[in-house]
Design a protein around this motif. Structure first.
Motif, PDB file in Angstrom:
ATOM      1  N   LEU A 116      68.729  13.052 -64.524  1.00  0.00           N
ATOM      2  CA  LEU A 116      68.717  14.177 -65.459  1.00  0.00           C
ATOM      3  C   LEU A 116      68.786  15.526 -64.753  1.00  0.00           C
ATOM      4  N   ARG A 158      59.753  19.759 -74.280  1.00  0.00           N
ATOM      5  CA  ARG A 158      61.131  19.349 -74.517  1.00  0.00           C
ATOM      6  C   ARG A 158      62.007  20.552 -74.840  1.00  0.00           C
ATOM      7  N   HIS A 167      66.008  16.552 -71.904  1.00  0.00           N
ATOM      8  CA  HIS A 167      66.924  15.429 -72.079  1.00  0.00           C
ATOM      9  C   HIS A 167      66.261  14.094 -71.744  1.00  0.00           C
ATOM     10  N   ASP A 169      65.502  11.917 -73.686  1.00  0.00           N
ATOM     11  CA  ASP A 169      66.125  10.871 -74.492  1.00  0.00           C
ATOM     12  C   ASP A 169      67.343  10.253 -73.802  1.00  0.00           C
ATOM     13  N   ARG A 170      67.836  10.894 -72.740  1.00  0.00           N
ATOM     14  CA  ARG A 170      68.958  10.343 -71.982  1.00  0.00           C
ATOM     15  C   ARG A 170      68.510   9.423 -70.846  1.00  0.00           C
ATOM     16  N   ARG A 172      67.264   6.203 -68.992  1.00  0.00           N
ATOM     17  CA  ARG A 172      67.583   4.809 -69.250  1.00  0.00           C
ATOM     18  C   ARG A 172      66.701   3.891 -68.412  1.00  0.00           C
ATOM     19  N   ASP A 175      66.420   3.723 -64.363  1.00  0.00           N
ATOM     20  CA  ASP A 175      66.499   5.016 -63.681  1.00  0.00           C
ATOM     21  C   ASP A 175      65.278   5.220 -62.787  1.00  0.00           C
TER      22      ASP A 175
END
Length: 258
Positions: A116, A158, A167, A169-170, A172, A175
């Motif tokens: 990120l 946030r 971010h 929510d990005r 995964r 990671d």
């Protein structure tokens, strides 16, 4: 009547300009100021740590960190395991400091999420005004320190004030999250992400973190280990719910002088 309408119109225009300025301050200026503060703090910590690091020849290498308890899934918390006292509301007064960390907003770690592009300082406490609004990521008082057994739990904005978890929510599964302290860099692997839960779901930052509100989703862990918990508000631009990401310790590296 015409004069009254003109005056009313002027009042509305003035009010609109004030609201616009407040929005610009909250959405733009707070990010600029917090980003500058965070970058300066991270750079200062890196310089200090580099100066204090031992030569590579004198440093003792370290292997992979313990990943015990890394299997995901929800289960009952073991008897005697502490329950996290701080609510997941990102705000409120910060707790007592660890050594000298909290009272003067001293950063003690840097948290990086390469996927990120995140690199922000970490300070003790999750108080909105005392920690988070300064562009810092806050460490939940009473949770483990980086690399230690238990749960290193942190919170970050946030939106606005640097928005370190803008971010999240990005993120995964798989990671990597790096947590740097004076002598070590700890690597955590993300195992599960809970998109939304209640601020009252405090077991998400317990020593063996899991969601008591979503027991069937396989969120969190069921055995002791060395864990990382990231929390932030969701949906964006609200504080109605919390988003949670969990990871476990997979490695550690001793800091050495270049």
């Amino acid at each position: 009547m015409r004069r009254l309408l003109i005056s009313f119109g002027e009042l509305m225009v003035t009010l609109g300009l004030v609201v616009l300025l407040l929005a610009a301050y909250e959405l733009w200026w707070t990010n600029q100021a917090a980003d500058a503060s965070a970058r300066s703090t991270v750079a200062g910590l890196e310089r200090q740590w580099a100066a204090e690091a031992p030569p590579a020849a004198d440093a003792v290498g370290a292997g992979a960190g313990a990943g015990a308890g890394a299997a995901t899934g929800v289960g009952a918390r073991p008897a005697g395991a502490p329950s996290a006292a701080p609510p997941l509301a990102v705000g409120g007064p910060s707790g007592s400091g660890i050594d000298r960390m909290s009272r003067d907003l001293t950063a003690f770690a840097v948290l990086r999420i390469p996927a990120l592009g995140v690199a922000f300082p970490v300070a003790e406490g999750v108080g909105k005004y005392s920690v988070l609004n300064h562009g810092y990521i806050g460490h939940y008082p009473g949770t483990a320190l980086p690399g230690q057994p238990g749960n290193f739990a942190v919170a970050g904005h946030r939106n606005t004030h640097g928005e370190p978890f803008r971010h999240l929510d990005r993120l995964r599964v798989g990671d990597t999250v790096l947590v740097e302290v004076a002598a070590w860099t700890y690597s955590y692997r993300i195992d599960s992400i809970l998109p939304q839960t209640s601020p009252s779901d405090v077991d998400t930052v317990a020593a063996v973190p899991h969601s008591a509100f979503h027991p069937g989703g396989g969120y969190g862990y069921r055995t002791p280990g060395s864990y990382l918990t990231l929390t932030t508000c969701t949906p964006a631009f609200t504080s109605l719910y919390r988003m949670i990401a969990w990871g476990h310790l997979v490695g550690q590296q001793r800091r050495t002088a270049p």
